[in-house]
Design a protein around this motif. Structure first.
Motif, PDB file in Angstrom:
ATOM      1  N   THR A 162      62.499  25.182  14.760  1.00 43.85           N
ATOM      2  CA  THR A 162      62.036  26.548  15.000  1.00 43.85           C
ATOM      3  C   THR A 162      62.029  26.790  16.499  1.00 43.85           C
ATOM      4  N   LEU A 163      62.876  27.727  16.931  1.00 40.14           N
ATOM      5  CA  LEU A 163      62.907  28.126  18.337  1.00 40.14           C
ATOM      6  C   LEU A 163      62.096  29.394  18.496  1.00 40.14           C
ATOM      7  N   GLY A 164      61.106  29.370  19.354  1.00 38.92           N
ATOM      8  CA  GLY A 164      60.304  30.558  19.611  1.00 38.92           C
ATOM      9  C   GLY A 164      60.824  31.313  20.812  1.00 38.92           C
ATOM     10  N   ILE A 165      60.711  32.642  20.769  1.00 43.50           N
ATOM     11  CA  ILE A 165      61.023  33.476  21.933  1.00 43.50           C
ATOM     12  C   ILE A 165      59.769  34.252  22.295  1.00 43.50           C
ATOM     13  N   ILE A 166      59.304  34.096  23.531  1.00 42.42           N
ATOM     14  CA  ILE A 166      58.133  34.820  24.000  1.00 42.42           C
ATOM     15  C   ILE A 166      58.507  35.626  25.236  1.00 42.42           C
TER      16      ILE A 166
ATOM     17  N   ASP B 169      60.443  38.229  13.176  1.00 42.83           N
ATOM     18  CA  ASP B 169      60.093  39.073  14.322  1.00 42.83           C
ATOM     19  C   ASP B 169      58.615  39.444  14.262  1.00 42.83           C
ATOM     20  N   GLU B 170      57.783  38.650  14.927  1.00 45.51           N
ATOM     21  CA  GLU B 170      56.332  38.863  14.944  1.00 45.51           C
ATOM     22  C   GLU B 170      55.799  39.137  13.537  1.00 45.51           C
ATOM     23  N   PRO B 171      55.966  38.219  12.599  1.00 44.43           N
ATOM     24  CA  PRO B 171      55.650  38.493  11.189  1.00 44.43           C
ATOM     25  C   PRO B 171      54.174  38.633  10.884  1.00 44.43           C
ATOM     26  N   THR B 172      53.288  38.293  11.835  1.00 44.47           N
ATOM     27  CA  THR B 172      51.852  38.397  11.554  1.00 44.47           C
ATOM     28  C   THR B 172      51.137  39.404  12.443  1.00 44.47           C
ATOM     29  N   SER B 173      51.844  40.061  13.347  1.00 44.67           N
ATOM     30  CA  SER B 173      51.174  40.917  14.329  1.00 44.67           C
ATOM     31  C   SER B 173      50.536  42.160  13.708  1.00 44.67           C
TER      32      SER B 173
ATOM     33  N   PHE C  30      61.639  32.351  15.903  1.00 42.23           N
ATOM     34  CA  PHE C  30      60.304  32.936  15.732  1.00 42.23           C
ATOM     35  C   PHE C  30      59.930  33.703  16.987  1.00 42.23           C
ATOM     36  N   ILE C  31      59.802  35.031  16.848  1.00 36.68           N
ATOM     37  CA  ILE C  31      59.440  35.903  17.964  1.00 36.68           C
ATOM     38  C   ILE C  31      57.955  36.201  17.890  1.00 36.68           C
TER      39      ILE C  31
ATOM     40  N   ALA D 150      52.818  30.519  18.934  1.00 34.77           N
ATOM     41  CA  ALA D 150      54.052  29.837  19.325  1.00 34.77           C
ATOM     42  C   ALA D 150      53.856  28.330  19.362  1.00 34.77           C
ATOM     43  N   SER D 151      52.725  27.875  19.890  1.00 34.55           N
ATOM     44  CA  SER D 151      52.473  26.439  19.974  1.00 34.55           C
ATOM     45  C   SER D 151      52.295  25.834  18.588  1.00 34.55           C
ATOM     46  N   TYR D 152      51.819  26.632  17.632  1.00 33.34           N
ATOM     47  CA  TYR D 152      51.598  26.150  16.263  1.00 33.34           C
ATOM     48  C   TYR D 152      52.884  26.118  15.457  1.00 33.34           C
ATOM     49  N   MET D 153      53.767  27.080  15.706  1.00 32.91           N
ATOM     50  CA  MET D 153      54.942  27.261  14.848  1.00 32.91           C
ATOM     51  C   MET D 153      56.222  26.638  15.401  1.00 32.91           C
ATOM     52  N   CYS D 154      56.357  26.533  16.709  1.00 30.06           N
ATOM     53  CA  CYS D 154      57.679  26.307  17.306  1.00 30.06           C
ATOM     54  C   CYS D 154      57.861  24.892  17.836  1.00 30.06           C
ATOM     55  N   ASP D 155      59.071  24.390  17.658  1.00 24.13           N
ATOM     56  CA  ASP D 155      59.447  23.105  18.236  1.00 24.13           C
ATOM     57  C   ASP D 155      59.828  23.271  19.705  1.00 24.13           C
ATOM     58  N   ARG D 156      60.545  24.344  20.003  1.00 27.88           N
ATOM     59  CA  ARG D 156      60.912  24.671  21.377  1.00 27.88           C
ATOM     60  C   ARG D 156      60.638  26.149  21.616  1.00 27.88           C
TER      61      ARG D 156
END
Length: 348
Positions: free
Chosen positions: A47-51, A186-190, A217-218, A225-231
């Motif tokens: 899972t790659l996160g984009i912030i 795309d921010e699925p919980t916001s 994961f955006i 992000a720290s909970y969901m993403c590997d990078r």
């Protein structure tokens, strides 16, 4: 293309135009670089996160990967195939393997259709030649996979008869019903209540493990992000300024912009609301043509060459990459109990 990567993005660019000028007949078109020559890789099963701030190009990037928006130029390699070179008919063959979960479950689902009809649409489009009973069984299986059991209690309801969390679960069911390899969230919980966010995040993690999904994961929330993403890839004004392991990005960021984000907030929505307080030096204006570093006017560590020479992503350690030519001036780690504003009056 590396066998480890499901997706490789090379020099991807998306430029819009904006009319500028007070008088109608004297207005001119000015380019807006929503995404500016970014290059990222998404490994199989990760899972790659984009912030980044709102408007930095996160969603535009995801929409181009899913072929919902056409790029200005660049390459998007999916399992070695450049999607940018395909016509509409050729692209349609890849769509079942690439799905998106949108931000707002209230707008995602057609209010005039029952859940069973909403989930039947992708099956009818991409799984031809199977019977109606087989389609119903696939729908039931997908609904129960998102922890709405028994499926019969939910499949004949309309969206307004579901809670916000249940609607987002149905949106997730629609994304996984074709058993894709890649999902962009795309921010699925916001848009959901805090009480149901953890359930949605844990559901995505469970589905990722069970189905072997690769995810983009955006999010605005660094904690999420720290909970969901590997990078994590950090974007600023359409460019990726830092990419690396999640723990490294959160605990020891390198780029000045990433340091600013991590040092003052966990939720970037708060960062946006307090932008003037957090980064005082310089304004964000996407219509200005940048010649040097995009962060130069707001950077506390800038040097003269930063105004003229745009930095490129350079590998530091392992697969950690940073786009900054002044890293030797930046102290490692974050200051304890203080923001960058206390270090340098030009920034936070």
């Amino acid at each position: 293309m590396s066998k480890e990567n499901l997706i490789e993005v090379k020099n991807l660019n998306k430029t819009f135009t904006k009319k500028v000028g007070r008088h109608f007949f004297n207005r001119k078109n000015v380019p807006i670089h929503a995404v500016n020559n970014i290059s990222i890789e998404i490994k199989k099963g990760e899972t790659l996160g984009i912030i980044g701030e709102s408007g930095c190009g996160k969603t535009t990037t995801a929409r181009m990967l899913l072929r919902l928006q056409k790029e200005t130029h660049g390459e998007i390699l999916f399992n070695g195939t450049d999607l940018c070179k395909l016509n509409e008919r050729e692209t349609s063959k890849f769509l079942p393997n690439m799905q998106m979960i949108f931000q707002d479950p209230y707008d995602t689902l057609n209010p005039g259709m029952r859940v069973v009809d909403l989930l039947m649409e992708p099956i009818n489009a991409h799984m031809k030649g199977i019977s109606h009973n087989e389609k119903i069984e696939i729908i039931k299986e997908s609904i129960e996979a998102i922890d709405l059991k028994p499926a019969e209690r939910f499949m004949y309801r309309y969206p307004h008869e579901l809670s916000g969390g249940q609607r987002q679960r149905i949106a997730i069911a629609r994304a996984i019903i074709l058993k894709p390899d890649f999902i962009a969230a795309d921010e699925p919980t916001s848009m959901l209540d805090v009480s149901v966010r953890a359930g949605i995040l844990n559901l995505l993690l469970k589905l990722k493990k069970q189905m072997g999904l690769t995810m983009l994961f955006i999010t605005h929330d660094l904690t999420t992000a720290s909970y969901m993403c590997d990078r994590i890839a950090v974007m600023y004004q359409g460019e990726v300024v830092e990419v690396g392991n999640t723990e490294k990005i959160i605990r020891n960021p390198s780029h000045p912009y990433t340091r600013a984000l991590v040092s003052v907030v966990t939720d970037l929505n708060h960062f946006i609301e307090n932008r003037d307080r957090i980064i005082l030096d310089g304004e964000v204006d996407a219509t200005i043509e940048k010649k040097g570093c995009i962060f130069v006017h707001r950077c506390p560590f800038r040097e003269e060459h930063c105004f003229h020479d745009p930095p490129s992503l350079v590998t530091q350690q392992g697969d950690h990459q940073v786009a900054c030519s002044c890293l030797d001036k930046i102290p490692s780690g974050l200051p304890k109990d203080q923001s960058l504003q206390q270090q340098n009056s030009h920034s936070i």
